[in-house]
Design an enzyme around this catalytic site. Structure first.
Site, PDB file in Angstrom:
ATOM      1  N   GLY A 100       0.824  -1.199   0.000  1.00  0.00           N
ATOM      2  CA  GLY A 100       0.000   0.000   0.000  1.00  0.00           C
ATOM      3  C   GLY A 100       0.860   1.251   0.000  1.00  0.00           C
ATOM      4  O   GLY A 100       1.823   1.352  -0.773  1.00  0.00           O
ATOM      5  N   GLY A 147       4.811   1.060  -0.110  1.00  0.00           N
ATOM      6  CA  GLY A 147       5.609   0.654  -1.261  1.00  0.00           C
ATOM      7  C   GLY A 147       5.549  -0.821  -1.586  1.00  0.00           C
ATOM      8  O   GLY A 147       4.510  -1.465  -1.446  1.00  0.00           O
ATOM      9  N   GLY A 203      -1.879  -0.230  -8.477  1.00  0.00           N
ATOM     10  CA  GLY A 203      -1.241  -1.542  -8.540  1.00  0.00           C
ATOM     11  C   GLY A 203      -0.971  -1.985  -9.967  1.00  0.00           C
ATOM     12  O   GLY A 203       0.032  -2.658 -10.238  1.00  0.00           O
ATOM     13  N   ASP A 204      -1.840  -1.597 -10.883  1.00  0.00           N
ATOM     14  CA  ASP A 204      -1.647  -1.948 -12.294  1.00  0.00           C
ATOM     15  C   ASP A 204      -0.459  -1.194 -12.883  1.00  0.00           C
ATOM     16  O   ASP A 204       0.288  -1.728 -13.704  1.00  0.00           O
ATOM     17  CB  ASP A 204      -2.918  -1.643 -13.081  1.00  0.00           C
TER      18      ASP A 204
END
Length: 316
Positions: free
Chosen positions: A219, A222, A248-249
């Site tokens: 988150g 890192g 996240g992508d």
């Protein structure tokens, strides 16, 4: 060419409101609409980084048509989606401008028939031939076998194509057993997979279960990576408020582009963290600002300790 697979595509819609309150009417100050689903987000960021990308998966109905029209306007991304009878889903992100928080609403995907799944498998096998790497991202729509990703990983390995898996639950558990090159779970997904809530221990356990390398998303703190070459952690410069949709992508795109470019692991992680942080700061879900990314990359790649005021990337 890098191949991205999004079996549960979506039309992402971002609403901005002054302050989100339950049981109240809201005036929307801005609306942004864009093609989405985790692998589509990955494809867009990879293209922005200068890579040739082909995106495949399922699209259907009026929503799917709008998604494809938007995707056609994205330079560097080739549309190789398989049409299906059911409508593609929509995802709604409501951004509270006062707090900076985001509320996410995700519709279910279309029902995929056995015939449609068979057509996709044939398309996937064809697309693996020119591919330099493949990203398998997101949830499975209804009708797709729970072991689908495991089969797609085995097909990629047979074709000699490195594969990154980003999913959760039972599809992740089965996929890891097929030995993907990289998995990128968040801490909750990693704990569900391994039973351990200690990230470093959990990444090591996930490798023992079959993943060649594990990059855990922490988150706002890192990324933590456990690889055959070593273990590293990369963190953003500070807690960043904004819309986390697609962050996240963007990290997946950073990792996959680094793999294709044969970058050392520390450089891959620095790129992934800078991209994901720049995505959180962007106005629209899943977008990133190039200037912010370049500025962040310099800081994330810097060496030093926590007291230096510089984001650190250190061997563990």
């Amino acid at each position: 060419m890098i191949l991205t697979v999004t079996l549960n595509t979506a039309l992402d819609i971002t609403y901005r409101v002054r302050s989100l309150r339950p049981h109240a009417s809201h005036r929307v100050s801005d609306v942004i609409e864009r093609p989405g689903g985790k692998g589509v987000n990955v494809a867009r960021v990879l293209a922005a980084l200068g890579h040739e990308v082909t995106a495949t998966g399922f699209v259907g109905g009026a929503t799917g048509q709008v998604l494809r029209e938007h995707l056609a306007a994205t330079p560097g991304v080739t549309d190789a989606f398989v049409p299906v009878a059911g409508p593609s889903r929509r995802t709604i992100a409501v951004v509270d401008e006062l707090s900076g928080d985001t509320t996410q609403l995700n519709e279910p995907g279309p029902q995929i028939s056995p015939t449609e799944w068979g057509v996709f498998l044939d398309r996937y096998e064809e697309l693996l031939v020119p591919a330099s790497a493949v990203a398998l991202s997101g949830s499975l729509p209804p009708g797709v076998p729970v072991g689908a990703y495991a089969g797609l990983i085995r097909a990629a390995r047979a074709a000699g194509v490195p594969v990154l898996l980003d999913t959760s639950g039972e599809p992740l558990r089965r996929g890891v057993a097929a030995r993907p090159d990289i998995i990128k779970p968040n801490t909750e997904e990693l704990a569900e997979l391994t039973g351990s809530h200690e990230p470093l221990r959990a990444t090591q356990d996930a490798r023992r279960r079959g993943a060649h390398a594990v990059v855990a998303s922490l988150g706002p703190e890192g990324l933590l990576a456990a690889t055959p070459e070593g273990r590293w952690r990369a963190a953003p410069p500070a807690h960043i408020r904004g819309n986390p949709t697609g962050a996240g992508d963007s990290a997946v795109a950073g990792l996959l582009s680094g793999l294709v470019e044969r970058l050392p692991w520390p450089e891959r992680l620095a790129r992934a963290v800078a991209l994901s942080t720049a995505t959180v700061q962007a106005a629209a879900a899943g977008e990133f600002d190039w200037g912010a990314y370049e500025a962040l990359l310099t800081r994330v790649a810097g060496q030093g300790g926590a007291s230096s005021g510089v984001v650190w990337l250190v061997g563990l």
